[in-house]
Design an enzyme around this catalytic site. Structure first.
Site, mmCIF file in Angstrom:
data_model
loop_
_atom_site.group_PDB
_atom_site.id
_atom_site.type_symbol
_atom_site.label_atom_id
_atom_site.label_comp_id
_atom_site.label_asym_id
_atom_site.label_seq_id
_atom_site.Cartn_x
_atom_site.Cartn_y
_atom_site.Cartn_z
ATOM 1 N N GLN A 293 0.853 -1.188 0.000
ATOM 2 C CA GLN A 293 0.000 0.000 0.000
ATOM 3 C C GLN A 293 0.887 1.235 0.000
ATOM 4 O O GLN A 293 1.970 1.215 0.586
ATOM 5 C CB GLN A 293 -0.899 0.008 1.238
ATOM 6 C CG GLN A 293 -1.816 -1.190 1.353
ATOM 7 C CD GLN A 293 -3.035 -1.110 0.443
ATOM 8 O OE1 GLN A 293 -3.170 -0.199 -0.372
ATOM 9 N NE2 GLN A 293 -3.911 -2.080 0.565
ATOM 10 N N TYR A 322 -4.944 -12.655 -1.666
ATOM 11 C CA TYR A 322 -4.377 -11.464 -2.326
ATOM 12 C C TYR A 322 -3.392 -10.833 -1.341
ATOM 13 O O TYR A 322 -3.535 -9.691 -0.932
ATOM 14 C CB TYR A 322 -5.457 -10.454 -2.703
ATOM 15 C CG TYR A 322 -6.586 -11.026 -3.525
ATOM 16 C CD1 TYR A 322 -6.534 -10.983 -4.922
ATOM 17 C CD2 TYR A 322 -7.695 -11.607 -2.915
ATOM 18 C CE1 TYR A 322 -7.572 -11.506 -5.676
ATOM 19 C CE2 TYR A 322 -8.729 -12.131 -3.657
ATOM 20 C CZ TYR A 322 -8.668 -12.079 -5.043
ATOM 21 O OH TYR A 322 -9.695 -12.596 -5.778
ATOM 22 N N ASP A 343 -0.721 -15.152 -3.558
ATOM 23 C CA ASP A 343 -0.649 -13.998 -4.445
ATOM 24 C C ASP A 343 -0.142 -14.524 -5.794
ATOM 25 O O ASP A 343 0.529 -15.558 -5.850
ATOM 26 C CB ASP A 343 0.319 -12.938 -3.892
ATOM 27 C CG ASP A 343 0.098 -11.562 -4.515
ATOM 28 O OD1 ASP A 343 -0.500 -10.698 -3.855
ATOM 29 O OD2 ASP A 343 0.526 -11.370 -5.676
ATOM 30 N N ASP A 391 -8.346 -9.152 -0.118
ATOM 31 C CA ASP A 391 -7.898 -7.779 -0.399
ATOM 32 C C ASP A 391 -7.539 -7.694 -1.881
ATOM 33 O O ASP A 391 -6.379 -7.529 -2.248
ATOM 34 C CB ASP A 391 -6.671 -7.476 0.491
ATOM 35 C CG ASP A 391 -6.175 -6.047 0.346
ATOM 36 O OD1 ASP A 391 -6.873 -5.226 -0.265
ATOM 37 O OD2 ASP A 391 -5.071 -5.761 0.856
ATOM 38 N N CYS A 418 -10.736 -1.704 -2.739
ATOM 39 C CA CYS A 418 -10.222 -0.407 -3.201
ATOM 40 C C CYS A 418 -11.041 0.073 -4.393
ATOM 41 O O CYS A 418 -10.623 0.980 -5.098
ATOM 42 C CB CYS A 418 -8.739 -0.515 -3.557
ATOM 43 S SG CYS A 418 -8.387 -1.754 -4.809
HETATM 44 C C1 LIG Z 1 -4.637 -4.648 -3.307
HETATM 45 S S1 LIG Z 1 -3.231 -5.695 -3.350
HETATM 46 C C2 LIG Z 1 -3.218 -6.253 -1.699
HETATM 47 C C3 LIG Z 1 -1.917 -6.787 -1.199
HETATM 48 C C4 LIG Z 1 -1.771 -6.982 0.304
HETATM 49 N N1 LIG Z 1 -2.915 -7.608 0.898
HETATM 50 C C5 LIG Z 1 -1.435 -5.674 0.995
HETATM 51 O O1 LIG Z 1 -2.229 -5.180 1.804
HETATM 52 O O2 LIG Z 1 -0.350 -5.125 0.735
HETATM 53 C C6 LIG Z 1 -3.778 -7.012 -4.313
HETATM 54 C C7 LIG Z 1 -2.797 -8.139 -4.515
HETATM 55 O O3 LIG Z 1 -3.475 -9.184 -5.220
HETATM 56 C C8 LIG Z 1 -2.575 -9.822 -6.094
HETATM 57 N N2 LIG Z 1 -3.445 -10.533 -7.066
HETATM 58 C C9 LIG Z 1 -4.010 -10.074 -8.204
HETATM 59 N N3 LIG Z 1 -4.825 -10.992 -8.731
HETATM 60 C C10 LIG Z 1 -4.815 -12.064 -7.895
HETATM 61 C C11 LIG Z 1 -5.486 -13.341 -7.882
HETATM 62 N N4 LIG Z 1 -6.331 -13.682 -8.837
HETATM 63 N N5 LIG Z 1 -5.229 -14.181 -6.866
HETATM 64 C C12 LIG Z 1 -4.359 -13.840 -5.879
HETATM 65 N N6 LIG Z 1 -3.695 -12.660 -5.841
HETATM 66 C C13 LIG Z 1 -3.923 -11.784 -6.833
HETATM 67 C C14 LIG Z 1 -1.689 -8.712 -6.595
HETATM 68 O O4 LIG Z 1 -0.438 -9.210 -7.023
HETATM 69 C C15 LIG Z 1 -1.562 -7.829 -5.322
HETATM 70 O O5 LIG Z 1 -0.431 -8.168 -4.590
#
Ligand SMILES: C[S@@+](CC[C@H](N)C(=O)[O-])C[C@H]1O[C@@H](n2cnc3c(N)ncnc32)[C@H](O)[C@@H]1O
Length: 460
Positions: A293, A322, A343, A391, A418
């Protein structure tokens, strides 16, 4: 017989006078001309304005602000003088307390659009704001170009690929701007060719500067057209000599014309491969590609809200879906029996597992893969979660993941969103088996139109 009134048509360059009625989801002022919607970035509700038509599209008009005939009481002087020119500073004209109200209203409006039975019963709490809502952004991703005389670096002007040279920014954590400007000056002095989009030529396209605000360690990543980085040795020597806070220098190769910033290959150039941030008292190593973030101070607030909503007892099998570098799951690993997370970015997952070890956490494991694919596999293998935190990125949850969640209905379930639009869409399905107990909005990106919130579910 009812015939629909033909909509008025206006020409590009025509000037119109109108009153702004509200703010749109992207923070732009919205008024009407002869019943047709007019979007005016930078204009605020109640303002009487003169606008210049940029484009008359079928259902709405895009216009730019020319003059404010009657100012809103909520208008303030933006700190950045380019705030109305580039994306990401949409609300800098608006008093901060009104920004917070706007964010809550955006969530409310998005949810109201769907109006399915049951799911309108939710409590939407007032947005938690930042005490000093400036200088928070820990990462600067600036396009690097030449203006014909010198190297410039900044963000694209609205709806164009013209780079606005940003010398200061009220959003950025000051260290990121100090390093960015110094690195850009070094690129200029060494005469390293920067990207020319028209000719698809040059070397450095983008410079990414990320700072860990707890340690003031900085990572610089050069995103380049090809692997070849001209004058690499001199570049690295100058950074080492002039910018001791830069502890990690990386290169990412992203060839050709593409709207994506990052390319597939990341190369380690100098120093460490990671920088270390501290959140919730834990230490997190971060690779260049791993998500974090952008506002560390408010990230802690957001996470605390999520943890309150989860209300853990020490017995849970928690999924941190995520997960990025594991910041959420690892922060509560001591409050649950077990954490599993995932992730899609391998570097982030490697960081998450290394971060568990680094913090002495033995009950957490992270895997590379999509949440929608991995969670059903874990369940098939007999591992059934009792608590879940999701997330996702702005696209929200995959349909198949929602189906899995509804199949297993973990008792404790929290959604960090978000993007209010995809949240509203996902809630339609999730509320078949869950009630929304409350939604807590948290301002992670002051001065921008971006909204973030925590949703606490209760099993029906
Ligand atoms: C909004 S970020 C949240 C990351 C973490 N929870 C944080 O607070 O820093 C979303 C994350 O989801 C990952 N992502 C995107 N698509 C995904 C999927 N289908 N399954 C798992 N992770 C995914 C991205 O790489 C990213 O790191």
């Amino acid at each position: 017989m009812y015939t629909k009134k033909p909509q008025v048509h206006v020409n590009q360059g025509e000037q119109l006078k109108l009153t702004i009625k509200r703010l749109g989801i992207n923070g732009e002022g919205i008024g009407y001309y002869e019943h047709k919607l007019v979007f005016v970035p930078g204009a605020l509700p109640t303002e009487k304005v003169v606008v210049n038509v940029i484009e008359d599209l079928h259902n709405f008009i895009r216009a730019e602000l020319v003059e404010i005939l009657r100012k809103s009481d909520d208008r303030i002087q933006p700190v950045d003088d380019y705030a109305n020119d580039v994306g990401g500073f949409e609300l800098e004209n608006l008093a901060y307390d009104k920004q917070l109200t706007f964010k809550r209203d955006v969530i409310k409006d998005s949810l109201e659009k769907y109006k399915p039975a049951g799911y309108r019963k939710y409590k939407l709490r007032a947005t938690i704001g930042m005490e000093h809502p400036v200088h928070y952004r820990n990462k600067a991703t600036f396009q690097v170009r030449s203006d014909g005389e010198k190297v410039i670096a900044g963000l694209y002007k609205h709806r164009s690929h013209t780079v606005v040279d940003l010398k200061t920014s009220a959003l950025q954590y000051p260290l990121t701007m100090k390093v960015m400007r110094a690195v850009v000056a070094i690129i200029d002095e060494l005469g390293i060719p920067v990207y020319d989009e028209e000719k698809n030529a040059g070397i450095i396209k983008t410079v990414v500067v990320r700072a860990a605000t707890a340690t003031d360690q900085v990572q610089v990543t050069f995103i380049t057209q090809s692997k070849k980085l001209l004058k690499k040795r001199q570049l690295l020597e100058r950074i080492a000599a002039e910018l001791p806070e830069v502890v990690s220098i990386m290169q990412n190769v992203n060839p050709g014309k593409t709207s994506l910033i990052w390319g597939p290959e990341t190369i380690h150039l100098a120093g460490k491969e990671k920088i270390t941030e501290v959140l919730n008292g834990l230490s997190f190593d971060l690779s260049a590609r791993a998500f974090l973030q952008v506002n560390p101070e408010m990230t802690e607030v957001l996470y605390q809200e999520a943890f309150k909503a989860l209300d853990l007892t020490g017995k849970e099998k928690l999924v941190d879906a995520y997960a990025g570098v594991g910041t959420i799951g690892l922060s509560v690993a001591d409050k649950v029996r077990e954490v599993r997370g995932m992730d899609t970015i391998k570097a982030a997952v490697d960081d998450a597992n290394a971060n568990a070890i680094k913090n002495g956490i033995m009950n957490a494991i992270y895997e590379v893969g999509e949440a929608e694919s991995l969670l059903p596999l874990w369940i098939e293998d007999g591992w059934r979660p009792t608590a879940l935190i999701v997330d996702p990125p702005r696209t929200g949850l995959a349909d198949s993941l929602i189906k899995t969640i509804l199949d297993i209905t973990p008792k404790k379930f929290v959604y960090i969103s978000c993007n209010p639009s995809t949240l509203a869409r996902d809630l339609v399905k999730l509320t078949r088996k869950y009630n929304v107990e409350y939604i807590q909005s948290v301002d992670l990106m002051p001065q921008t139109s971006r909204c973030e919130c925590v949703v606490k579910f209760k099993k029906k």
